[in-house]
Write an enzyme that holds these catalytic residues in place. Structure first.
Site, PDB file in Angstrom:
ATOM      1  N   LYS A  78      65.880  21.948  58.082  1.00 44.92           N
ATOM      2  CA  LYS A  78      67.196  21.514  58.443  1.00 44.92           C
ATOM      3  C   LYS A  78      67.754  21.497  59.708  1.00 44.92           C
ATOM      4  O   LYS A  78      68.444  20.530  60.259  1.00 44.92           O
ATOM      5  CB  LYS A  78      68.058  22.173  57.240  1.00 44.92           C
ATOM      6  CG  LYS A  78      69.705  22.021  57.422  1.00 44.92           C
ATOM      7  CD  LYS A  78      70.326  22.920  56.520  1.00 44.92           C
ATOM      8  CE  LYS A  78      70.098  24.388  56.661  1.00 44.92           C
ATOM      9  NZ  LYS A  78      70.810  24.528  57.806  1.00 44.92           N
ATOM     10  N   THR A  79      67.704  22.749  60.137  1.00 41.34           N
ATOM     11  CA  THR A  79      68.273  22.899  61.513  1.00 41.34           C
ATOM     12  C   THR A  79      67.872  22.172  62.559  1.00 41.34           C
ATOM     13  O   THR A  79      68.345  21.477  63.509  1.00 41.34           O
ATOM     14  CB  THR A  79      68.314  24.523  61.661  1.00 41.34           C
ATOM     15  OG1 THR A  79      68.785  25.146  60.744  1.00 41.34           O
ATOM     16  CG2 THR A  79      68.785  24.815  63.401  1.00 41.34           C
ATOM     17  N   GLU A 131      75.239  23.366  56.540  1.00 46.23           N
ATOM     18  CA  GLU A 131      75.389  23.930  55.252  1.00 46.23           C
ATOM     19  C   GLU A 131      76.628  23.296  54.343  1.00 46.23           C
ATOM     20  O   GLU A 131      77.340  24.041  54.030  1.00 46.23           O
ATOM     21  CB  GLU A 131      75.588  25.315  55.632  1.00 46.23           C
ATOM     22  CG  GLU A 131      74.625  26.099  56.361  1.00 46.23           C
ATOM     23  CD  GLU A 131      73.245  26.640  55.552  1.00 46.23           C
ATOM     24  OE1 GLU A 131      73.164  25.759  54.370  1.00 46.23           O
ATOM     25  OE2 GLU A 131      72.424  27.331  56.069  1.00 46.23           O
ATOM     26  N   GLN A 174      70.801  25.444  46.993  1.00 47.30           N
ATOM     27  CA  GLN A 174      71.087  26.632  47.548  1.00 47.30           C
ATOM     28  C   GLN A 174      72.537  27.041  47.747  1.00 47.30           C
ATOM     29  O   GLN A 174      72.876  27.628  48.536  1.00 47.30           O
ATOM     30  CB  GLN A 174      70.348  26.852  49.112  1.00 47.30           C
ATOM     31  CG  GLN A 174      68.940  26.640  48.892  1.00 47.30           C
ATOM     32  CD  GLN A 174      68.102  26.849  50.193  1.00 47.30           C
ATOM     33  OE1 GLN A 174      68.291  28.151  50.837  1.00 47.30           O
ATOM     34  NE2 GLN A 174      67.741  25.819  50.843  1.00 47.30           N
ATOM     35  N   ARG A 222      62.442  32.273  49.544  1.00 48.48           N
ATOM     36  CA  ARG A 222      61.883  32.952  50.870  1.00 48.48           C
ATOM     37  C   ARG A 222      60.680  33.490  51.191  1.00 48.48           C
ATOM     38  O   ARG A 222      60.274  34.084  52.191  1.00 48.48           O
ATOM     39  CB  ARG A 222      62.687  34.532  50.665  1.00 48.48           C
ATOM     40  CG  ARG A 222      64.386  34.278  50.512  1.00 48.48           C
ATOM     41  CD  ARG A 222      65.152  33.552  51.490  1.00 48.48           C
ATOM     42  NE  ARG A 222      64.941  32.066  50.738  1.00 48.48           N
ATOM     43  CZ  ARG A 222      65.484  30.913  51.680  1.00 48.48           C
ATOM     44  NH1 ARG A 222      65.677  31.097  52.807  1.00 48.48           N
ATOM     45  NH2 ARG A 222      65.449  29.835  50.997  1.00 48.48           N
TER      46      ARG A 222
END
Length: 760
Positions: free
Chosen positions: A32-33, A225, A255, A612
């Site tokens: 995403k980033t 986000e 999320q 995670r």
């Protein structure tokens, strides 16, 4: 090769599309980033000046790192003048320039949390409200929630929904407090953090000239986000992006886990409805986790109704299935997790820093910390502090210390106003000065202020004497009660437990949970010491805890450590090995779930936890968990049934533990919690033989009579419990035990090896 060619097909499509509103749904670990960074760099290479691009993030760290990456891609000259930062920093920048339009000067003050708390306390006092009900943290949380939903004091006062909640929490004057708080902020030419957002919306809404100026400045608006935005942030983005609507929002509805902070998942779910012609791109390739972990997480999250469907996949190795183990008690769970970690480190050569333990609430760390210390496993608490370093725990222990040692002035000063008793700093200073002058403890001065010439007003003198009398009563009770009974008495009669119970904020709920966990720990301590025939006084417990906390305060940062944290703190992080503990009904999902929407957020929280993990994921639950000194019986979390069984390997566990796939009693209504049976239960002793195990625990063995020098009916003397009569001697779980009915202390079961009995 251009940098855009480094992206996969889905990422490249999202980056290169600039023909209208754009929603990028980015699955866990999908880059995403990277997409947001490359999209901004791509816009710059297409001739869009940096000063005409606005990028909004949720942390300053994210903004800094993203800007550095962009500059590496396009050069400092091209990327230097980007408008990039958090919502609050960008809004503050706009408001500084336009303050006159909303009745402020450009040098307005921004109140931090301490400033806000101080002001609220003054208002509560001036309005003569009970500060035990109108707790500053809770009042500020209510105000912040209102501002997150763009509800000003006038709208708040007219809202029946807010009034209903306030009546339930006995905050009948909440609207008046909110109005006075805002009035005082404006009078001081000041804003709090929520005001930065609210006033930006008001500025843009009410001033067409200003709104058009910023709309013309920002040709492209990008938001990171987006699933975590609240209603006020939604309005800011919409006002700035109009009318051209060159807007790109990136996030993952799966999320969205911060509704308690005001986040509104509907912002991302309904984005396409709010922006005509909006295009949806999905990033579904997970670069982080193995196929089994990704597939398990998918099968879980697909049970949610409120979602944008996507099928995240991994092209990494298939990997191990998720390991699931049920335990008889939370203590067995913690012990086994610690031993498995030791095995992973020693046998599988895993560095400790590759391993994380995730839990639903902070209070769960206590048992785990104790087991880590026993085995010498170094650890850190991420985004928090060690259990015995938390304020409410240190406050409780300060009460224990002062009851045991009336000369402990440090403990006294810590808790003289916990909970609040209206004893101010000036009064404490005078007591301290008199104690130093006369060479006596501060508690003695409080008992008799006049005798020691302490200049204290009559009303305050009565408060001091009442506090000193209470400590005296605790000191007397300490001689008659074991550590658990005494701790329970102190937490109830001091008002600490009631003070925590009345605070319904997330922090208050956490505080109450930590105090209950402290009682559970002390109960375990008493049971263990009783079985070993040793003293069970609060003094010994405090000494033991003091040694633990002294060790914690000076950790060697050069040592690799496992990481322990709540799932909320873990968002955005990743580890090769993840343990997710406490997967039980009324814990995960939380007992505070009241409706389907909250249940779906809890499911998203577990999705975040599972994703995670890069290579190995361990899930655990316990049938019995200590809370407030009592054993609570619970069922495995309903979420375990949501995960497709083909992705789970259920490891050996005690045969009596229920399987998650067994039919379990569920709530007939979300407003009616499951009724749980509670009763005291001694903790089983983990035998040294079990230290070799790496998964699960053996079923308990039956009790067997054994031949020893002791027989039923023998009279004995014990150094702690006095004289008594032996009832039976037996073996259970490889431990030889002796049951004795003492003349004055009731029936006790001791470990024979530690009993230290004398025949009489």
């Amino acid at each position: 090769m251009q940098f855009i060619d480094e992206l996969n097909e889905s990422q490249r499509a999202a980056v290169s599309y600039n023909d209208g509103p754009l929603l990028v749904i980015a699955g866990a670990g999908s880059g995403k980033t990277r997409v947001l960074t490359y999209k901004i760099a791509y816009l710059l290479t297409q001739g869009i000046p940096a000063g005409h691009i606005l990028a909004l993030t949720f942390t300053n760290k994210a903004a800094r790192e993203m800007k550095q990456r962009i500059i590496r891609l396009v050069g400092e000259e091209v990327g230097r003048y980007l408008w990039m930062g958090t919502f609050h920093s960008i809004c503050a920048r706009i408001l500084r320039a336009e303050a006159e339009f909303i009745g402020f000067t450009r040098d307005f003050t921004i109140y931090d949390a301490a400033d806000q708390k101080s002001l609220i306390k003054k208002i509560i006092k001036e309005l003569q409200l009970d500060d035990k009900i109108y707790k500053s943290n809770m009042v500020l949380a209510r105000i912040s929630s209102a501002k997150a939903n763009f509800v000003n004091p006038e709208a708040y006062a007219q809202s029946e929904s807010y009034a209903k909640i306030d009546r339930l929490e006995r905050l009948y004057k909440m609207a008046a407090v909110y109005a006075e708080y805002n009035r005082r902020l404006r009078a001081a030419n000041a804003m709090d953090f929520d005001d930065l957002l609210m006033y930006t919306v008001l500025l843009l809404n009410n001033n067409a000239e200003v709104r058009q100026r910023y709309q013309q400045r920002f040709w492209h608006v990008l938001v990171d986000e987006y699933q975590d935005t609240n209603h006020t942030q939604y309005l800011i983005v919409k006002l700035l992006a109009e009318p051209q609507n060159h807007i790109c929002v990136v996030g993952d509805d799966a999320q969205s886990i911060y509704s308690f902070r005001g986040a509104t998942i509907e912002n991302i779910l309904t984005f396409q409805n709010g922006y005509t012609g909006a295009k949806l791109f999905k990033l579904e390739r997970n670069y982080r986790s193995t196929q089994n972990i990704v597939n398990a997480a998918n099968s879980l999250i697909h049970k949610n109704k409120g979602q944008i469907y996507k099928e995240v996949y991994s092209e990494k190795e298939v990997g191990e299935r998720l390991h699931l183990t049920g335990y008889s008690t939370d203590r067995e769970e913690s012990s086994s997790v610690a031993r498995q970690i030791l095995g992973l480190h020693r046998l599988n050569k895993r560095d400790y820093e590759e391993i994380a333990i995730l839990y639903r609430t902070n209070a769960q760390s206590r048992n785990l910390e104790e087991e880590m210390r026993k085995l010498g496993i170094p650890y850190r608490i991420y985004g928090g502090m060690s259990f015995y370093q938390r304020k409410e725990i240190k406050d409780a222990i300060a009460y224990f210390r002062l009851a045991a040692n009336s000369s402990d002035d440090e403990a006294l000063e810590r808790i003289v106003n916990v909970p609040k008793r209206g004893i101010g700093d000036t009064t404490i200073s005078r007591v301290r000065e008199a104690a130093l002058r006369e060479g006596v403890p501060m508690l003695r001065v409080m008992q008799s202020p006049d005798v020691y010439a302490a200049e204290i007003a009559a009303a305050t003198r009565r408060k001091l004497q009442a506090f000193a009398e209470k400590i005296g009563q605790f000191a007397q009770s300490m001689q008659e009660l074991n550590a658990f009974e005494f701790a329970q008495l102190v937490l109830n009669q001091s008002g600490m437990m009631a003070d925590a119970a009345i605070d319904t904020t997330a922090e208050g709920i956490d505080r109450k949970g930590n105090l209950e966990e402290l009682l559970s720990g002390i109960r375990q301590y008493v049971e263990d010491r009783t079985q070993q025939g040793e003293d069970t006084s609060i003094t010994d417990f405090v000494h033991e805890v003091s040694l633990l906390t002294d060790q914690d305060e000076n950790p060697d940062d050069s040592v690799a450590r496992i990481t322990m944290m709540t799932v909320h703190s873990a968002k955005g992080l990743e580890f090769p090995v993840v343990f997710i503990v406490g997967l039980e009904e009324n814990l995960f999902p939380s007992a505070f779930c009241q409706n389907e929407s909250e249940l779906e957020e809890e499911r998203r929280l577990l999705y975040v936890a599972i994703t995670r993990a890069e290579q190995e994921c361990y899930l655990t639950y316990a049938s019995q968990r200590w809370k407030n000194g009592q054993v609570n019986f619970s069922n495995p979390s309903r979420f375990l049934k949501d995960i497709d069984r083909q992705y789970i390997q259920q490891l050996s566990a005690p045969s009596k533990e229920p399987s998650p796939w067994t039919e379990m009693p569920m709530r007939s209504s979300w407003s009616e919690p499951i009724q749980r049976v509670e009763q005291p239960l001694p903790q089983p002793t983990v035998s040294s033989r079990n230290l070799k195990a790496t998964t699960g625990l053996r079923p308990k063995t039956a009790q067997q009579a054994i031949a020893t020098e002791w027989n039923k009916g023998d009279r004995i003397d014990h150094k702690v419990f006095g004289k008594g009569t032996i009832q039976r001697v037996y073996r259970e779980n490889d431990n030889d035990k002796i049951e004795i009915e003492f003349d004055t202390k009731g029936t006790k079961t001791l470990l024979l090896a530690y009993a230290k009995l004398e025949r009489i």
